[in-house]
Motif scaffolding. Structure first.
Motif, PDB file in Angstrom:
ATOM      1  N   GLN A   1      10.234  54.113   4.257  1.00 27.89           N
ATOM      2  CA  GLN A   1      11.364  53.956   5.166  1.00 27.89           C
ATOM      3  C   GLN A   1      11.728  55.280   5.839  1.00 27.89           C
ATOM      4  O   GLN A   1      12.094  55.313   7.016  1.00 27.89           O
ATOM      5  CB  GLN A   1      12.580  53.408   4.422  1.00 27.89           C
ATOM      6  N   VAL A   2      11.621  56.380   5.090  1.00 27.78           N
ATOM      7  CA  VAL A   2      11.857  57.699   5.687  1.00 27.78           C
ATOM      8  C   VAL A   2      10.856  57.949   6.815  1.00 27.78           C
ATOM      9  O   VAL A   2      11.224  58.421   7.901  1.00 27.78           O
ATOM     10  CB  VAL A   2      11.760  58.797   4.609  1.00 27.78           C
ATOM     11  N   ALA A   3       9.587  57.635   6.582  1.00 28.90           N
ATOM     12  CA  ALA A   3       8.573  57.830   7.616  1.00 28.90           C
ATOM     13  C   ALA A   3       8.852  56.960   8.837  1.00 28.90           C
ATOM     14  O   ALA A   3       8.708  57.403   9.985  1.00 28.90           O
ATOM     15  CB  ALA A   3       7.182  57.524   7.051  1.00 28.90           C
ATOM     16  N   SER A   4       9.274  55.718   8.603  1.00 29.30           N
ATOM     17  CA  SER A   4       9.594  54.822   9.717  1.00 29.30           C
ATOM     18  C   SER A   4      10.791  55.326  10.510  1.00 29.30           C
ATOM     19  O   SER A   4      10.789  55.312  11.746  1.00 29.30           O
ATOM     20  CB  SER A   4       9.878  53.415   9.177  1.00 29.30           C
ATOM     21  N   ARG A   5      11.811  55.814   9.814  1.00 24.41           N
ATOM     22  CA  ARG A   5      12.995  56.334  10.500  1.00 24.41           C
ATOM     23  C   ARG A   5      12.647  57.596  11.293  1.00 24.41           C
ATOM     24  O   ARG A   5      13.172  57.829  12.386  1.00 24.41           O
ATOM     25  CB  ARG A   5      14.089  56.615   9.476  1.00 24.41           C
ATOM     26  N   ASP A   6      11.784  58.415  10.744  1.00 23.01           N
ATOM     27  CA  ASP A   6      11.317  59.620  11.429  1.00 23.01           C
ATOM     28  C   ASP A   6      10.659  59.255  12.759  1.00 23.01           C
ATOM     29  O   ASP A   6      10.954  59.840  13.816  1.00 23.01           O
ATOM     30  CB  ASP A   6      10.332  60.351  10.516  1.00 23.01           C
ATOM     31  N   GLN A   7       9.772  58.263  12.737  1.00 24.62           N
ATOM     32  CA  GLN A   7       9.081  57.833  13.959  1.00 24.62           C
ATOM     33  C   GLN A   7      10.059  57.246  14.963  1.00 24.62           C
ATOM     34  O   GLN A   7       9.951  57.494  16.173  1.00 24.62           O
ATOM     35  CB  GLN A   7       8.008  56.815  13.600  1.00 24.62           C
ATOM     36  N   ALA A   8      11.040  56.473  14.486  1.00 19.66           N
ATOM     37  CA  ALA A   8      12.018  55.866  15.391  1.00 19.66           C
ATOM     38  C   ALA A   8      12.888  56.922  16.069  1.00 19.66           C
ATOM     39  O   ALA A   8      13.196  56.825  17.256  1.00 19.66           O
ATOM     40  CB  ALA A   8      12.886  54.869  14.626  1.00 19.66           C
ATOM     41  N   LEU A   9      13.300  57.940  15.312  1.00 19.96           N
ATOM     42  CA  LEU A   9      14.088  59.025  15.901  1.00 19.96           C
ATOM     43  C   LEU A   9      13.297  59.755  16.975  1.00 19.96           C
ATOM     44  O   LEU A   9      13.808  60.035  18.068  1.00 19.96           O
ATOM     45  CB  LEU A   9      14.521  60.007  14.807  1.00 19.96           C
ATOM     46  N   THR A  10      12.047  60.057  16.683  1.00 24.15           N
ATOM     47  CA  THR A  10      11.202  60.764  17.648  1.00 24.15           C
ATOM     48  C   THR A  10      11.003  59.929  18.900  1.00 24.15           C
ATOM     49  O   THR A  10      11.075  60.451  20.027  1.00 24.15           O
ATOM     50  CB  THR A  10       9.846  61.108  17.012  1.00 24.15           C
ATOM     51  N   ALA A  11      10.762  58.634  18.729  1.00 25.45           N
ATOM     52  CA  ALA A  11      10.567  57.762  19.884  1.00 25.45           C
ATOM     53  C   ALA A  11      11.820  57.676  20.750  1.00 25.45           C
ATOM     54  O   ALA A  11      11.734  57.486  21.964  1.00 25.45           O
ATOM     55  CB  ALA A  11      10.159  56.363  19.412  1.00 25.45           C
ATOM     56  N   ALA A  12      12.992  57.841  20.136  1.00 23.29           N
ATOM     57  CA  ALA A  12      14.254  57.781  20.878  1.00 23.29           C
ATOM     58  C   ALA A  12      14.640  59.116  21.491  1.00 23.29           C
ATOM     59  O   ALA A  12      15.711  59.243  22.083  1.00 23.29           O
ATOM     60  CB  ALA A  12      15.375  57.300  19.952  1.00 23.29           C
ATOM     61  N   GLY A  13      13.770  60.115  21.361  1.00 22.74           N
ATOM     62  CA  GLY A  13      14.067  61.429  21.917  1.00 22.74           C
ATOM     63  C   GLY A  13      14.953  62.271  21.036  1.00 22.74           C
ATOM     64  O   GLY A  13      15.477  63.302  21.471  1.00 22.74           O
ATOM     65  N   LEU A  14      15.118  61.876  19.764  1.00 20.72           N
ATOM     66  CA  LEU A  14      15.952  62.606  18.806  1.00 20.72           C
ATOM     67  C   LEU A  14      15.037  63.228  17.752  1.00 20.72           C
ATOM     68  O   LEU A  14      14.944  62.763  16.619  1.00 20.72           O
ATOM     69  CB  LEU A  14      16.964  61.661  18.157  1.00 20.72           C
ATOM     70  N   THR A  15      14.344  64.288  18.140  1.00 26.67           N
ATOM     71  CA  THR A  15      13.339  64.893  17.283  1.00 26.67           C
ATOM     72  C   THR A  15      13.963  65.423  16.004  1.00 26.67           C
ATOM     73  O   THR A  15      14.836  66.303  16.064  1.00 26.67           O
ATOM     74  CB  THR A  15      12.630  66.048  18.009  1.00 26.67           C
ATOM     75  N   PRO A  16      13.571  64.905  14.835  1.00 28.81           N
ATOM     76  CA  PRO A  16      14.149  65.388  13.580  1.00 28.81           C
ATOM     77  C   PRO A  16      13.984  66.897  13.424  1.00 28.81           C
ATOM     78  O   PRO A  16      12.906  67.444  13.648  1.00 28.81           O
ATOM     79  CB  PRO A  16      13.343  64.630  12.519  1.00 28.81           C
ATOM     80  N   GLY A  17      15.074  67.560  13.067  1.00 30.63           N
ATOM     81  CA  GLY A  17      15.045  68.996  12.830  1.00 30.63           C
ATOM     82  C   GLY A  17      15.164  69.844  14.078  1.00 30.63           C
ATOM     83  O   GLY A  17      15.254  71.066  13.976  1.00 30.63           O
ATOM     84  N   GLY A  18      15.190  69.221  15.274  1.00 26.69           N
ATOM     85  CA  GLY A  18      15.283  69.996  16.507  1.00 26.69           C
ATOM     86  C   GLY A  18      16.674  70.581  16.721  1.00 26.69           C
ATOM     87  O   GLY A  18      17.652  70.181  16.087  1.00 26.69           O
ATOM     88  N   TRP A  19      16.763  71.524  17.635  1.00 24.96           N
ATOM     89  CA  TRP A  19      18.054  72.172  17.934  1.00 24.96           C
ATOM     90  C   TRP A  19      19.092  71.123  18.311  1.00 24.96           C
ATOM     91  O   TRP A  19      20.231  71.173  17.840  1.00 24.96           O
ATOM     92  CB  TRP A  19      17.866  73.169  19.074  1.00 24.96           C
ATOM     93  N   LEU A  20      18.690  70.187  19.161  1.00 21.29           N
ATOM     94  CA  LEU A  20      19.635  69.189  19.644  1.00 21.29           C
ATOM     95  C   LEU A  20      20.118  68.288  18.502  1.00 21.29           C
ATOM     96  O   LEU A  20      21.308  67.974  18.406  1.00 21.29           O
ATOM     97  CB  LEU A  20      18.993  68.353  20.744  1.00 21.29           C
ATOM     98  N   ASN A  21      19.210  67.885  17.627  1.00 21.13           N
ATOM     99  CA  ASN A  21      19.608  67.029  16.508  1.00 21.13           C
ATOM    100  C   ASN A  21      20.609  67.716  15.587  1.00 21.13           C
ATOM    101  O   ASN A  21      21.518  67.087  15.049  1.00 21.13           O
ATOM    102  CB  ASN A  21      18.385  66.591  15.705  1.00 21.13           C
ATOM    103  N   ARG A  22      20.451  69.008  15.408  1.00 17.76           N
ATOM    104  CA  ARG A  22      21.377  69.726  14.539  1.00 17.76           C
ATOM    105  C   ARG A  22      22.772  69.774  15.138  1.00 17.76           C
ATOM    106  O   ARG A  22      23.761  69.900  14.410  1.00 17.76           O
ATOM    107  CB  ARG A  22      20.869  71.140  14.262  1.00 17.76           C
TER     108      ARG A  22
END
Length: 389
Positions: free
Chosen positions: A364-385
Motif C-alpha cells: 500500500q505504501v508503494a501504491s500511495r507513492d506512485q499515486a502521489l507522483t502521478a498527481a504531481g506531488l513528488t514524495p519528499g520534494g520541496w513542495l511536498n514538505r
C-alpha cells in the motif's frame, strides 16, 4: 584493638534500634535497584550490537525513472523505493484512521481532511537577464499547487531581476501559505503563492496579503505600471476554486502510517532513549526520536506511546523521499525494539501485526507513492514538505 571492638559494638547497638534497621533495609533496596539497572543496560548493549547491522539505514540508488531500487533485504519485506512531514516535527501523533486492511494501522488525517480513499493513485537598454540571490529562485514551480504570477509586461521586462527581488526581501509567507520566486522556461521572473496545505485551501485574507504585498513592491520599481499589472490578475474566486479542487486531491492521497509497541514490562525512559540512539535515531523533542536524512529531515519517528502503548512508530509518507525503503527500515527498527523490550507490535486496536500484514502495508505504501507522483506531488520534494506540513 580495644577501639575497634568498641566501634563494632556501637554499630551493632545502633542496628538494633528501629531507625538503624530502616536505614539498612533502604540501603539494601537501593543496591538491588542499581544492580538490576546495570544488568538491564548490559543486556540492551549486547542486543544492540546484534541487531544494529540489520536496521542501519541504507542509501538507495536512484534510477532513471524517478524510482529507486536497492539490494534485497530480509525475506518477506519490500526493498523497492520511490521518491516526500513537517509532519512538521512539532506535530502531535495523529489520531487513528483505518485504511481498510484487516489490522487497524493508522493512516491518520488532519481534522479538515476527509477519510482516505484507496489510492488510484536599475533599468537596462535591453530586457534584463541578470539574476540576483539564485538561492531564492526555483525551477520546480507547480502550476497545480501554486498561483504563478509572471513578472513581465507593464515595464517589468526592462527591470533587472535584482531590482525586483530587492523589493521583496524577507517575503516568504502569506498566512499559512509559502511564497517563493522562480524562473519559467523563458527565464522570466515568477512569484508563486502556495494554494493548499494540510490546514486547508487559500483564504481571502491570504489572497489579500499576497495582492497588497506584490502591488506595494512593484510600485517601487521605476518605470513599472504597477496598477495596470495588478488589474489583470485573477480575482479571489478563481484562485479559491483552484485551491479547493487541489485540496480534494490532497485529502485523497494524504496519510501517516502509525503502529505501536506494547509490552508487559516496559523499559525505563533512559534505557529506551539509549537504545534508540544506538539504532541511529536522533532526539528531536523530549521523548521523540527520528531517523534523519542528509538534510536533517525526518524519515520516520518513534514517539512515546499513550492509551496503553509503550512506543508509537510513525511514517509521514508524503514527506519522505523514498517511502517504500523508509517503511522497510521502520519495520526493521520496530521489530528490533520488540525484541529488546520483550514486547509485540500492534495496531490501534491492540491487535498483533503479522509479517503478512506488514507485507500488505508495504504494497500500500508503494501504491500511495506512485499515486502521489502521478498527481504531481513528488514524495519528499520541496513542495511536498511545504504542502504536507
Amino acid at each position: 584493638m580495644t577501639e575497634s571492638v568498641s566501634m563494632v559494638q556501637t554499630l551493632l547497638d545502633q542496628l538494633q534500634t528501629l531507625p538503624g534497621l530502616v536505614g539498612l533495609l533502604i540501603g539494601l533496596v537501593l543496591m538491588g535497584v542499581v544492580g538490576l539497572n546495570l544488568r538491564e543496560s548490559a543486556r540492551l548493549r549486547r542486543l544492540t550490537a546484534r541487531v544494529r547491522s540489520r536496521v542501519e539505514p541504507a542509501e538507495p540508488a536512484a534510477s532513471s525513472g524517478g524510482t529507486v531500487s536497492s539490494s534485497p533485504r530480509e525475506p518477506g519485506w519490500s526493498a523497492g523505493t520511490a521518491q516526500t512531514g513537517g509532519i512538521d516535527e512539532s506535530s502531535p501523533r495523529p489520531s487513528g484512521r483505518d485504511v481498510g486492511l484487516d489490522a487497524d494501522v493508522d493512516w491518520a488525517m488532519t481534522p479538515e481532511s476527509v477519510p482516505l480513499a484507496e489510492p488510484s493513485f536599475g533599468f537596462g537598454a535591453t530586457p534584463a537577464v541578470r539574476v540576483a540571490s539564485p538561492e531564492r529562485l526555483h525551477r520546480d514551480l507547480s502550476v497545480h499547487d501554486e498561483w504563478l504570477v509572471t513578472l513581465d509586461g507593464f515595464g517589468l521586462e526592462q527591470v533587472s531581476h535584482e531590482l525586483i527581488l530587492a523589493q521583496f526581501k524577507d517575503w516568504h509567507r502569506c498566512g499559512q501559505k509559502t511564497v517563493r520566486f522562480g524562473l519559467d522556461g523563458q527565464d522570466r521572473l515568477v512569484v508563486a503563492l502556495l494554494l493548499v496545505t494540510r490546514q486547508g485551501g487559500l483564504s481571502l485574507n491570504e489572497y489579500n496579503q499576497f495582492y497588497d504585498r506584490l502591488a506595494a513592491g512593484l510600485s517601487e520599481c521605476p518605470g513599472v505600471d504597477s496598477a495596470g499589472f495588478m488589474a489583470q490578475l485573477p480575482d479571489f474566486s478563481i484562485c479559491h476554486a483552484r485551491s479547493r479542487e487541489r485540496l480534494r486531491t490532497l485529502e485523497a492521497l494524504d496519510g501517516q502510517l502509525v503502529f505501536h509497541l506494547q509490552s508487559d514490562h516496559p523499559a525505563s525512559t533512559q534505557n529506551t532513549a539509549a537504545f534508540l540512539s544506538a539504532m541511529g535515531l536522533s532526539e528531536r523533542a523530549e521523548g521523540r526520536f527520528s531517523r534523519l536524512d542528509e538534510h536533517s529531515e525526518a524519515i520516520f519517528s518513534v514517539l512515546p506511546g499513550d492509551q496503553g502503548f509503550n512506543l508509537s512508530f510513525m511514517l509521514d509518507l508524503p514527506r519522505v523521499s523514498h517511502p517504500t525503503q523508509a517503511f522497510s527500515d521502520l519495520v526493521d527498527l520496530a521489530q528490533a525494539c520488540a525484541e529488546a523490550f520483550s514486547g509485540r507490535l500492534v495496531d490501534d486496536a491492540g491487535r498483533s501485526l503479522t509479517s503478512a500484514l506488514f507485507e500488505q502495508f508495504a504494497q500500500q505504501v508503494a501504491s500511495r507513492d506512485q499515486a502521489l507522483t502521478a498527481a504531481g506531488l513528488t514524495p519528499g520534494g520541496w513542495l511536498n514538505r511545504k504542502i504536507f506540513s
